[in-house]
Design an enzyme around this catalytic site. Structure first.
Site, mmCIF file in Angstrom:
data_model
loop_
_atom_site.group_PDB
_atom_site.id
_atom_site.type_symbol
_atom_site.label_atom_id
_atom_site.label_comp_id
_atom_site.label_asym_id
_atom_site.label_seq_id
_atom_site.Cartn_x
_atom_site.Cartn_y
_atom_site.Cartn_z
ATOM 1 N N SER A 188 0.844 -1.191 0.000
ATOM 2 C CA SER A 188 0.000 0.000 0.000
ATOM 3 C C SER A 188 0.878 1.238 0.000
ATOM 4 C CB SER A 188 -0.939 -0.028 1.204
ATOM 5 O OG SER A 188 -1.938 0.972 1.070
ATOM 6 N N ASN A 189 0.347 2.387 0.346
ATOM 7 C CA ASN A 189 1.128 3.623 0.400
ATOM 8 C C ASN A 189 0.574 4.516 1.508
ATOM 9 O OD1 ASN A 189 -0.970 5.476 -0.765
ATOM 10 N ND2 ASN A 189 -0.746 4.072 -2.486
#
Ligand code: C5P
Length: 288
Positions: free
Chosen positions: A29-30
Site C-alpha cells: 500500500s502507500n
C-alpha cells in the site's frame, strides 16, 4: 453561503490508498490518508452536489455528512466500484428503504430527506474477518439512495486516490512462511482507473490529480491529454510542507484546451480551503 455551482450534479470521488494483498495477512500500500478526497467530498456537497465517495484501503476518516461512502480495498475493486457508480448501477445507489416503497411516486411530499445519504461507517469494520473486507459497507446504510436515483449517470468524476501502480500477480491463499532467506514478489500493473473511466465516458467531466517533483506543467499536461481529462490538479511533492499526510496543500490546476483558461495557482492553504476552491473551479468550468 457557498454558491450552488454543483446543484443537481452527481459527483464520484476516489480517495485514499489502495491495498493489494500479498497473502491473507500482508499487503502492499502507500501513505495516502484520503484527506484531500474527503475534503473535496465535503466541498462538493456544500456546492450542492450529490456525492459518492469511494475510499480505498483502510481510510480512517469519518464519512462526510450527506455523502454515500463505498469502501473498497484494491485497485481492481476500486475500478469496478467507480464503473458502477458512474453508470448509476452500484448496489449502494439502488437501496430503497422498506418504508419508502409506497411513496416513490408521490411527488407531493417533502423530498429533502431523500438526499440525506448518511453513511455512518467510522473506520474499521467489526466483522472480524480481514479477508471479507473486499465487500462494500453500503448495506449497513439505512438511508441510502432513493429509487429515483436508480441508474442516474454521474456528471463528474474526481480521482484523488493514490492507486497502487502494481499488485501481486496472485495473492497467496495461505500465509507465506519465512522458510527462505530471500523471496521475490511477482507484480503486475494495475488498471489506470482515471484513464479507463475517462476514455470510456467522453461526456463525463473528469478531474485528475498528480504529484510531481519536477517539470510539473509538462508532466501534468501530458496526463491531461493522455487520460483525456478536463482538469488536472498538481501538487509539488518535493515541498516538505504540503501534500500526502499534511493538512495543507498548494496546487497548480491545468485546464484542457477545450476551456478558455489555461492554468490557476492555488496558494498554500488547508486541504479544506483548497477543496472549496477546486469545487468552485469545477463548478465554473462545467458550465462553459
Ligand atoms: O499517472 P499518475 O499515477 O501520476 O496519475 C495520477 C492520477 O491518476 C490521479 O488522479 C490518480 O487518482 C489517478 N490514477 C488512477 N488509477 C491508477 C493510477 C492513477 O485512477 N492506477
Amino acid at each position: 453561503t457557498t454558491p450552488q455551482l454543483l446543484a443537481g450534479k452527481r459527483v464520484v470521488i476516489t480517495a485514499g490508498p489502495t491495498v493489494e494483498a500479498i497473502d491473507p495477512v500482508r499487503y502492499l500500500s502507500n501513505h495516502s490518508t484520503g484527506k484531500m478526497g474527503f475534503a473535496l467530498a465535503r466541498a462538493c456537497v456544500a456546492a450542492g452536489a450529490d456525492v459518492i465517495l469511494i475510499a480505498g484501503g483502510k481510510v480512517a476518516l469519518p464519512t462526510p455528512l450527506n455523502v454515500t461512502r463505498i469502501d473498497v480495498l484494491s485497485a481492481q475493486e476500486m475500478l469496478i466500484a467507480v464503473q458502477q457508480c458512474v453508470d448509476g448501477t452500484h448496489s449502494a445507489l439502488q437501496y430503497v428503504p422498506e418504508d419508502e416503497h409506497d411513496h416513490s411516486h408521490d411527488h407531493s411530499h417533502d423530498h429533502s430527506h431523500e438526499h440525506a445519504h448518511h453513511h455512518e461507517h467510522h473506520g474499521e469494520c467489526d466483522c472480524g474477518d480481514d479477508r471479507s473486507h473486499n465487500h462494500s459497507h453500503e448495506l449497513d446504510n439505512k438511508h441510502h439512495a432513493h429509487s429515483e436515483n436508480q441508474n442516474v449517470m454521474a456528471d463528474i468524476f474526481i480521482a484523488t486516490a493514490a492507486v497502487a501502480d502494481y499488485r501481486t500477480e496472485e495473492a497467496a491463499p495461505q500465509k507465506i512462511k519465512k522458510t527462505q532467506d530471500a523471496m521475490t514478489l511477482s507484480l503486475v500493473k494495475n488498471p489506470d482507473i482515471l484513464a479507463t473511466i475517462s476514455l470510456a465516458h467522453p461526456e463525463l467531466f473528469v478531474v485528475g490529480f498528480a504529484a510531481e517533483t519536477q517539470d510539473i506543467e509538462r508532466y501534468a499536461r501530458g496526463k491531461l491529454v493522455a487520460k483525456d481529462l478536463d482538469l488536472i490538479a498538481c501538487n509539488d511533492v518535493s515541498r516538505a510542507d504540503i501534500g500526502f499526510a499534511s493538512d495543507d496543500n498548494a496546487m497548480q490546476v491545468f485546464f484542457s484546451e477545450r476551456y478558455e483558461q489555461a492554468a490557476v495557482t492555488l496558494e498554500k492553504a488547508s486541504k479544506d480551503k483548497i477543496a472549496e476552491q477546486l469545487a468552485g473551479i469545477i463548478g465554473e468550468t462545467i458550465w462553459q
